[in-house]
Design a protein around this motif. Structure first.
Motif, PDB file in Angstrom:
ATOM      1  N   GLU A  46     -18.236 -12.167  61.173  1.00  0.00           N
ATOM      2  CA  GLU A  46     -17.224 -11.205  60.738  1.00  0.00           C
ATOM      3  C   GLU A  46     -16.023 -11.178  61.675  1.00  0.00           C
TER       4      GLU A  46
ATOM      5  N   ALA B 119     -20.923 -11.336  57.688  1.00  0.00           N
ATOM      6  CA  ALA B 119     -20.260 -10.911  56.457  1.00  0.00           C
ATOM      7  C   ALA B 119     -20.426 -11.988  55.398  1.00  0.00           C
TER       8      ALA B 119
ATOM      9  N   SER C 233     -18.735  -7.020  54.640  1.00  0.00           N
ATOM     10  CA  SER C 233     -19.520  -6.860  55.864  1.00  0.00           C
ATOM     11  C   SER C 233     -20.995  -6.643  55.553  1.00  0.00           C
TER      12      SER C 233
END
Length: 649
Positions: free
Chosen positions: A211, A546, A556
């Motif tokens: 992420e 994610a 996410s």
């Protein structure tokens, strides 16, 4: 247990008359089907039964000594309640053998109207602990369809403890998310999976990424369809199902043609009868298996029946996916023409509008208190790398907030046997230790509600996972001693307005923050990464992952202390520019669980100032929206850009 022909029920689906006949002729003990309204299969106009066909279907099945169950298992909005009353009155005349329900409104109307049809809970009610079952039995529920995430060992234990009849999906299409807890289709398309119109975002292609950096982590994985669960098939496990105490063997497939139903039902009928006739001498009929396997749509899995699924249970390549209902799309921002034109909610405001904030850490809790929150929600799930709240941290924040804000202790959304055991001990501590005397408890399912009432005397409120969609469901919750309930995130503004204006129970609404599209008991990174090992590298749990879809939207993944994966929308909800329309809301709630303490404080302060301005008859400072846009995600309106969550009439 001495088995006989009536020891188990083979339950067949029917979407058309031909499929119903196929199920009956092939040996089903019972069939289930839906009317033209109020069920979980609303996409196809040629399927489902009109009122006259329902009556005819009941007569036909009863002539053949087969039971007929009618699905009334979606969420009901307030504009649909009059039609629901008429439908229930008609069903009470024609007398099916049971109704499958999800919405508490149906339980309310069944009681109010004196309906004497047996009630079964749909899998969409997400019943997954014995305490919830005991609560449902108070309403005359005679059977539950258990959550798909339940193992046979767990199922067997609470079957013995509660004595209730258990129905189990043992063949067919399966959801990746916990039942009733997926709102992806409803928010993105205005077509709710909880209202029979799911467009299956779980069947999209996704990349697993880091992420923070955007690095693609699964370049060498088996495929992109990471949420595409294979079809359930328990054919090779019939003895385990029966000995676990499953009574009704449910086949999924109300959109399937008659030849498919005939083949599936007859194959299972033969196997079940063979086991009952000679359990010790039973062996799998490989010809039956071959028939199922060669005519399968997707490949097969046993999902959670014998433990946690692995990547072998996911159709990663997408090669056998029979149909894609939608493609990934960009989530909407402030496409607000519909919301701008909506009439304001007509309900009197309190002199001081209540602002509540759900937080992740004690520092964030203090930031919310310091910046004007009236209520803070603490505890419940902790998303790694954060850890669960300790008793001493609860005591600290209760002392810190004293005289400034109320502290309401949150509980986990999903409470299986482990979580229930921990919750009982936790609630006992709250009730017995003065320093843990919070101002309330927030619960997420009927089991947690029952435990909170049993162990504490604190005010109890319902979290968003109750899927509150109408004023009758709110009435149900009030009758069960709740003091407030959070409205569903799938409601349009018009539908929310109806509830707020007519509900006797105070309604909380989420107005800002990060929120989940799905909750999964699957380990998504673990199923996608070749060297993922909690034993060798426990730090993999603390990495922020994610999912990136084909529209380049980043979802996410948050892993809680129980190992569940919470998948988020790509945009945070923001109703700041439109707060003036939301009159009469009992509590304006910010979801700050994914925010830093600093940003939690900033968002709390901005909403506090806005609500205070409205209370004094002033306008909101719209220039402040720019400060709200400094969070971890872009902002959007969620389902409020739609005129309505498309209904079932």
């Amino acid at each position: 247990m001495i088995l006989n022909r009536k020891s188990v029920e083979l339950l067949a689906p029917a979407g058309t008359w031909d499929a119903l006949v196929a199920g009956v002729e092939s040996g089903a003990d019972a069939c289930y089907l839906g009317g033209k309204h109020f069920n979980m299969r609303m996409h196809e106009g040629d399927f489902n039964f009109d009122d006259e066909m329902l009556k005819k279907a009941i007569a036909y099945t009863h002539e053949h000594d087969v039971k007929l169950y009618i699905t009334l298992n979606n969420l009901i909005s307030d504009e649909e309640v009059p039609a629901l009353r008429e439908y229930l009155a008609y069903l009470n005349e024609i007398k099916p053998d049971a109704l499958l329900v999800q919405d508490f409104a149906v339980l309310e109307l069944v009681h109010e109207m004196g309906i004497d049809i047996p009630i079964h809970t749909s899998v969409m009610m997400n019943t997954h602990n014995e305490h919830a079952i005991e609560k449902l039995k108070e309403y005359g529920i005679t059977r539950i369809v258990v959550g798909r995430e339940m193992t046979l060992s767990e199922l067997s234990l609470f079957r013995e403890r509660t004595g209730i009849e258990v129905e189990y999906f043992m063949h067919g299409d399966m959801c990746m998310s916990e039942s009733g807890q997926c709102i992806h289709s409803g928010v993105i398309f205005g077509q709710s999976g909880n209202r029979g119109r799911c467009l299956k975002p779980c069947r999209w292609a996704y990349s697993l990424i880091d992420e923070q950096t955007g690095e693609v982590l699964d370049k060498d994985s088996d495929g992109a369809y990471k949420l595409a669960l294979k079809d359930m098939c328990m054919y090779r496990s019939i003895p385990q199902l029966i000995q676990a105490g499953v009574f009704s063997f449910k086949i999924e497939g109300r959109m399937r043609p008659a030849p498919f139903i005939r083949r599936i039902v007859s194959t299972y009928r033969k196997a079940i009868d063979a086991y009952i006739a000679d359990p010790m001498g039973y062996k799998v009929d490989e010809e039956g298996w071959k028939s199922l396997y060669e005519n399968r749509a997707r490949d097969f899995t046993t999902t959670f029946a014998f433990g946690s699924p692995t990547k072998q249970d996911i159709g990663m390549t997408g090669e056998r996916e029979p149909r894609f209902f939608s493609d990934a799309v960009k989530e909407a921002g402030f496409q607000d023409e519909i919301l701008k034109k909506e009439r304001d909610i007509n309900k009197e405001n309190d002199a001081h509008r209540t602002l509540s904030v759900r937080v992740n850490t004690i520092d964030s809790a203090k930031a919310a208190v310091d910046n004007g929150a009236d209520v803070i929600y603490v505890g419940g799930e902790a998303f790694r790398p954060f850890r669960p709240w300790t008793l001493s941290e609860y005591a600290d924040i209760i002392a810190y907030a004293k005289g400034k804000a109320k502290v309401v202790i949150n509980t986990p959304r999903t409470t299986m046997r482990r979580e229930c055991g921990e919750l009982e001990q936790f609630l006992t501590a709250i009730a017995s230790r003065p320093e843990l005397a919070a101002d309330g408890i927030m619960v997420s399912n009927l089991g947690s509600l029952k435990l909170a009432k049993q162990y504490t005397k604190l005010p109890i409120q319902a979290d968003v996972s109750f899927n509150l969609f109408n004023h009758l469901a709110a009435k149900f919750l009030k009758e069960n001693s709740l003091v407030m309930a959070c409205s569903s995130l799938e409601l349009s503004f018009e539908q929310l307005r109806e509830i707020v204006e007519s509900s006797e129970l105070p309604i909380e609404t989420i107005v800002h923050g990060s929120y989940e599209s799905m909750i999964c008991d699957h380990n998504i990174p673990g199923m996608s990464l070749p060297h993922y090992s909690e034993l060798d590298n426990p730090e993999v749990l603390d990495r922020r992952y994610a999912l990136l879809d084909n529209a380049k939207e980043k979802h996410s993944i948050r892993i809680d202390q129980f190992g569940r994966n919470h998948i988020y929308f790509a945009k945070d909800l923001c109703l700041y520019p439109y707060l003036k329309k939301f009159n009469g809301i009992a509590s304006y709630r910010i979801e700050a669980q994914d925010y830093t303490p600093e940003f939690t404080g900033k968002v709390t302060k901005l909403y506090r100032e806005a609500l205070d301005a409205l209370a004094s008859g002033q306008e909101i400072d719209q220039s402040k929206l720019a400060e709200l846009q400094q969070g971890p995600r872009e902002l959007g309106l969620g389902t409020f850009r739609f005129r309505q969550s498309r209904n079932s009439i």
